[in-house]
Design an enzyme around this catalytic site. Structure first.
Site, PDB file in Angstrom:
ATOM      1  N   HIS A  71      37.040  22.054  -6.725  1.00 53.11           N
ATOM      2  CA  HIS A  71      37.752  23.282  -7.101  1.00 53.11           C
ATOM      3  C   HIS A  71      39.178  23.325  -6.557  1.00 53.11           C
ATOM      4  O   HIS A  71      39.946  24.217  -6.927  1.00 53.11           O
ATOM      5  CB  HIS A  71      36.939  24.530  -6.723  1.00 53.11           C
ATOM      6  N   ASP A 117      30.628  20.190  -6.086  1.00 53.69           N
ATOM      7  CA  ASP A 117      32.028  20.567  -5.841  1.00 53.69           C
ATOM      8  C   ASP A 117      32.683  19.484  -4.973  1.00 53.69           C
ATOM      9  O   ASP A 117      32.916  19.678  -3.785  1.00 53.69           O
ATOM     10  CB  ASP A 117      32.050  21.948  -5.168  1.00 53.69           C
ATOM     11  N   GLY A 217      37.147  28.441   7.081  1.00 53.44           N
ATOM     12  CA  GLY A 217      37.963  27.255   6.853  1.00 53.44           C
ATOM     13  C   GLY A 217      38.645  27.194   5.511  1.00 53.44           C
ATOM     14  O   GLY A 217      38.533  28.086   4.688  1.00 53.44           O
ATOM     15  N   SER A 219      39.194  25.637   1.853  1.00 54.92           N
ATOM     16  CA  SER A 219      38.487  24.923   0.803  1.00 54.92           C
ATOM     17  C   SER A 219      38.850  23.444   0.857  1.00 54.92           C
ATOM     18  O   SER A 219      40.006  23.087   1.079  1.00 54.92           O
ATOM     19  CB  SER A 219      38.901  25.475  -0.561  1.00 54.92           C
ATOM     20  N   GLY A 220      37.846  22.604   0.655  1.00 56.44           N
ATOM     21  CA  GLY A 220      38.088  21.159   0.605  1.00 56.44           C
ATOM     22  C   GLY A 220      38.145  20.488   1.959  1.00 56.44           C
ATOM     23  O   GLY A 220      38.150  19.268   2.041  1.00 56.44           O
TER      24      GLY A 220
END
Ligand SMILES: *[C@@H]1O[C@H](CO)[C@@H](O)[C@H](O)[C@H]1NC(C)=O
Length: 270
Positions: A71, A117, A217, A219-220
């Site tokens: 995403h 994801d 945190g 994303s990713g």
């Protein structure tokens, strides 16, 4: 053709009067975290827009491969920044533009909150990060993170890194970390609302009754197991329930151990 265009309806409802927790992508705060030591996570990558604004994190798994959440791969412009601790200090920082990079998004990723994801940013060989660079203190400011073994059981003491973003959209200057309790699929499923789109390929962090287990945190970004030698990345920050600060549901990550064959197949360096 490995590049997929993913249109994300980012319905991150601005936590208005609606106090019912909704599943969503993390808004990037490490709640109850603390400042990391410089050089502690040399594999973390800040993914930035053309205006150098941090929008997601990723992790270097070799000198041309950034592992992140699918995403996060919606914008083909911008840059990857490695070796940063204090965002305002350019010393030891390595920057690579996305211009010639290839994006790989998992073919079963549905485009919203849900399983698979996971994605990769593949750099050209000439854009490879220099993993042999040496800081003034003798350490390597940029290094690859280790991948877990197939047998990783999905529980234990994890650590999450990120710069995050506070409510005003500002980033903390220095890299933040959070010690996080990693829980298995069954425990996570039981702790989430029954309607959650949790899959067996996810891992979660949770401290019962505490908000710092939810929606943490960037994303990713990386959830790692620390080691004296090479840290191991076991999760990629995927989603959680928002508003973050008031929910005590687990945070959900893409479980890296479940995607080892996919990573091996799609990375450039074999
Ligand atoms: C990147 O890694 C590959 C494989 O280990 C190596 O051959 C290459 O020289 C490295 N590139 C740089 C710029 O360090």
């Amino acid at each position: 053709m490995r590049t997929f265009v993913v249109i994300l309806a980012l319905a991150l409802a601005a936590a208005s009067a609606n106090l019912i927790p909704q599943p969503g992508f993390p808004d990037g705060r490490i709640i109850n975290g603390y400042e990391a030591t410089k050089g502690e996570a040399p594999y973390i990558v800040s993914l930035q827009s053309t205006s150098s604004s941090h929008f997601c994190a990723g992790s270097l798994i070799d000198n041309v491969t950034i592992l992140t959440a699918a995403h996060c791969l919606t914008n083909k412009e911008g840059q990857a920044v490695c070796g940063a601790h204090d965002r305002t200090n350019q010393q030891d920082v390595q920057i690579r533009k996305f211009t010639n990079a290839q994006y790989v998004i998992h073919e079963k990723y549905g485009g919203g909150v849900g399983p698979n994801d996971i994605g990769l940013i593949l750099l050209n060989e000439e854009d490879a990060f220099d993993l042999n660079a040496v800081s003034r203190d003798g350490s390597n400011p940029v290094a690859a993170v280790g991948l877990p073994s197939k047998t990783f059981e999905g529980t234990g003491d994890g650590c999450l890194y990120g710069w995050g973003r506070d409510n005003s959209g500002l980033l903390p200057t220095n890299l933040q970390k959070l010690d996080a309790n990693v829980i298995g699929y069954t425990e996570c499923k039981n702790a989430l609302p029954v309607t959650s789109s949790i899959a067996e390929t996810n891992v979660c962090t949770h401290t019962s009754g505490k908000a710092d287990g939810a929606c943490n945190g960037d994303s990713g970004g990386p959830l790692v197991i620390k080691s004296e030698y090479v840290d191991t990345i076991i999760g990629i920050v995927s989603w959680g329930y928002t508003p973050c600060a008031s929910t005590t549901y687990p945070s959900v990550y893409t479980g890296v151990a479940s995607f080892l064959p996919w990573i091996a197949e799609n990375r450039k360096a074999k």
